[in-house]
Motif scaffolding. Sequence first.
Motif, PDB file in Angstrom:
ATOM      1  N   ALA A   1      32.886 -48.023  -6.319  1.00 11.55           N
ATOM      2  CA  ALA A   1      32.186 -47.726  -7.569  1.00 11.55           C
ATOM      3  C   ALA A   1      30.898 -46.937  -7.340  1.00 11.55           C
ATOM      4  O   ALA A   1      30.594 -46.001  -8.084  1.00 11.55           O
ATOM      5  CB  ALA A   1      31.888 -49.030  -8.306  1.00 11.55           C
ATOM      6  N   VAL A   2      30.119 -47.288  -6.297  1.00 11.86           N
ATOM      7  CA  VAL A   2      28.908 -46.520  -5.994  1.00 11.86           C
ATOM      8  C   VAL A   2      29.281 -45.101  -5.585  1.00 11.86           C
ATOM      9  O   VAL A   2      28.650 -44.128  -6.012  1.00 11.86           O
ATOM     10  CB  VAL A   2      28.094 -47.201  -4.875  1.00 11.86           C
ATOM     11  N   GLY A   3      30.314 -44.977  -4.778  1.00 10.98           N
ATOM     12  CA  GLY A   3      30.722 -43.670  -4.292  1.00 10.98           C
ATOM     13  C   GLY A   3      31.095 -42.697  -5.388  1.00 10.98           C
ATOM     14  O   GLY A   3      30.801 -41.498  -5.296  1.00 10.98           O
ATOM     15  N   GLY A   4      31.728 -43.199  -6.443  1.00  8.25           N
ATOM     16  CA  GLY A   4      32.090 -42.313  -7.547  1.00  8.25           C
ATOM     17  C   GLY A   4      30.888 -41.637  -8.168  1.00  8.25           C
ATOM     18  O   GLY A   4      30.912 -40.443  -8.479  1.00  8.25           O
ATOM     19  N   TYR A   5      29.815 -42.406  -8.351  1.00  8.80           N
ATOM     20  CA  TYR A   5      28.587 -41.816  -8.885  1.00  8.80           C
ATOM     21  C   TYR A   5      27.891 -40.948  -7.842  1.00  8.80           C
ATOM     22  O   TYR A   5      27.341 -39.888  -8.165  1.00  8.80           O
ATOM     23  CB  TYR A   5      27.633 -42.915  -9.365  1.00  8.80           C
ATOM     24  N   ALA A   6      27.899 -41.386  -6.582  1.00  3.17           N
ATOM     25  CA  ALA A   6      27.216 -40.632  -5.538  1.00  3.17           C
ATOM     26  C   ALA A   6      27.818 -39.248  -5.362  1.00  3.17           C
ATOM     27  O   ALA A   6      27.099 -38.257  -5.184  1.00  3.17           O
ATOM     28  CB  ALA A   6      27.247 -41.405  -4.218  1.00  3.17           C
ATOM     29  N   VAL A   7      29.148 -39.154  -5.405  1.00  2.00           N
ATOM     30  CA  VAL A   7      29.798 -37.848  -5.282  1.00  2.00           C
ATOM     31  C   VAL A   7      29.373 -36.942  -6.435  1.00  2.00           C
ATOM     32  O   VAL A   7      28.989 -35.774  -6.227  1.00  2.00           O
ATOM     33  CB  VAL A   7      31.327 -37.995  -5.242  1.00  2.00           C
ATOM     34  N   GLN A   8      29.427 -37.463  -7.653  1.00  2.00           N
ATOM     35  CA  GLN A   8      29.060 -36.640  -8.811  1.00  2.00           C
ATOM     36  C   GLN A   8      27.607 -36.167  -8.727  1.00  2.00           C
ATOM     37  O   GLN A   8      27.304 -34.994  -8.973  1.00  2.00           O
ATOM     38  CB  GLN A   8      29.255 -37.435 -10.103  1.00  2.00           C
ATOM     39  N   LEU A   9      26.702 -37.067  -8.367  1.00  2.00           N
ATOM     40  CA  LEU A   9      25.281 -36.724  -8.332  1.00  2.00           C
ATOM     41  C   LEU A   9      24.963 -35.758  -7.190  1.00  2.00           C
ATOM     42  O   LEU A   9      24.149 -34.837  -7.355  1.00  2.00           O
ATOM     43  CB  LEU A   9      24.444 -37.995  -8.203  1.00  2.00           C
ATOM     44  N   ALA A  10      25.595 -35.947  -6.041  1.00  2.00           N
ATOM     45  CA  ALA A  10      25.354 -35.029  -4.927  1.00  2.00           C
ATOM     46  C   ALA A  10      25.846 -33.622  -5.250  1.00  2.00           C
ATOM     47  O   ALA A  10      25.206 -32.623  -4.889  1.00  2.00           O
ATOM     48  CB  ALA A  10      26.033 -35.555  -3.667  1.00  2.00           C
ATOM     49  N   LYS A  11      26.982 -33.524  -5.940  1.00  2.00           N
ATOM     50  CA  LYS A  11      27.489 -32.211  -6.345  1.00  2.00           C
ATOM     51  C   LYS A  11      26.541 -31.544  -7.331  1.00  2.00           C
ATOM     52  O   LYS A  11      26.309 -30.333  -7.271  1.00  2.00           O
ATOM     53  CB  LYS A  11      28.878 -32.347  -6.955  1.00  2.00           C
ATOM     54  N   GLN A  12      25.993 -32.323  -8.249  1.00  2.00           N
ATOM     55  CA  GLN A  12      25.036 -31.757  -9.202  1.00  2.00           C
ATOM     56  C   GLN A  12      23.803 -31.204  -8.503  1.00  2.00           C
ATOM     57  O   GLN A  12      23.173 -30.263  -8.979  1.00  2.00           O
ATOM     58  CB  GLN A  12      24.624 -32.814 -10.229  1.00  2.00           C
ATOM     59  N   ALA A  13      23.454 -31.791  -7.364  1.00  2.00           N
ATOM     60  CA  ALA A  13      22.311 -31.307  -6.582  1.00  2.00           C
ATOM     61  C   ALA A  13      22.656 -30.073  -5.767  1.00  2.00           C
ATOM     62  O   ALA A  13      21.784 -29.507  -5.099  1.00  2.00           O
ATOM     63  CB  ALA A  13      21.801 -32.418  -5.667  1.00  2.00           C
ATOM     64  N   GLY A  14      23.917 -29.653  -5.794  1.00  2.00           N
ATOM     65  CA  GLY A  14      24.337 -28.450  -5.082  1.00  2.00           C
ATOM     66  C   GLY A  14      24.803 -28.687  -3.664  1.00  2.00           C
ATOM     67  O   GLY A  14      25.011 -27.729  -2.906  1.00  2.00           O
TER      68      GLY A  14
END
Length: 314
Positions: free
Chosen positions: A156-169
Amino acid sequence: MKAVRFHQYGDPDVLRYEDVAQPDPGAGQVRVRVAATSFNPVDANIRAGYMQGPIPVTLPHTPGIDVAGTVDALGEGVTGIQAGDQVIGFLPMAGPGAAAECVLAPAEALTPAPKSVALSDAAALPLVGLTAWQALFEHAKPTAGQRVLINGAGGAVGGYAVQLAKQAGAHVIATAGPYSSRRVTDAGADEVIDHTTADVVAAVSRPVDAVLNLAPVEPAQLAALLGLIRPGGVLVNTTVWMPAPTDEERGVRGIDLFVRSDAEQLSHLVELIDGGELRVEVARRVPLAELPALHADAAAGVLPSGKVVVTPGA
């Protein structure tokens, strides 16, 4: 009201679905009529008695750190929140939780719920969303073009972490099992390594700027991940019972993250959700009376990957 509590530490069968008195808010508190809480692995560790040092709860204890619901009573001195407001929050870990029809919450821990998802589903956000946010933006601090390895991205943490890291470029390399690899790809991972068939260290072709370890790996595996990080990089570890290693010679920092409640950060995550930039995913929804069975499923290792929400009204 109905609540699930345990009166002694132990296996999942210590959990009882029972009648308890409805609480009244004290100064600085609000009472929330619970739409949902969620299951987090730390709930099971608290119930089993493994966290008595860092999280000293009072027995009988109601689990449930995440809450989504509607404010129905205000304590003295509370401002900025009104009865009828829909809110979410990350409750104090040592206090009574939200596996109940009502829960008391510090007003300062709450933020308005997202409007674009069902209120009960919003309970899937606080703890895991804040863990991902704090790991990335307080410690890893990825910038455009950097390479970030997220070990254990299928959770569950990883799902958000992937999305947020991608948003950071960032260029995101994620590890996931066969049942969660598609979900990790959909979240935006650039590379997905199946940790059940490949050696993660061997599969990472070039050094990374940061590693987020979200998985309960062996100490030797965690030390091996450190070797993938370029000089000056960082390893952020959320499995805090196993300290993160550091490589002082190469200037690679090891950081142990113990997530904290932060309403301002949670509010920003809500903005991203309502702006269509962050997805909330719920793997399963169960009624409150079935929470003991849910804990038993977790102990048996048969929970689905992703987030499970628990709804008193179901």
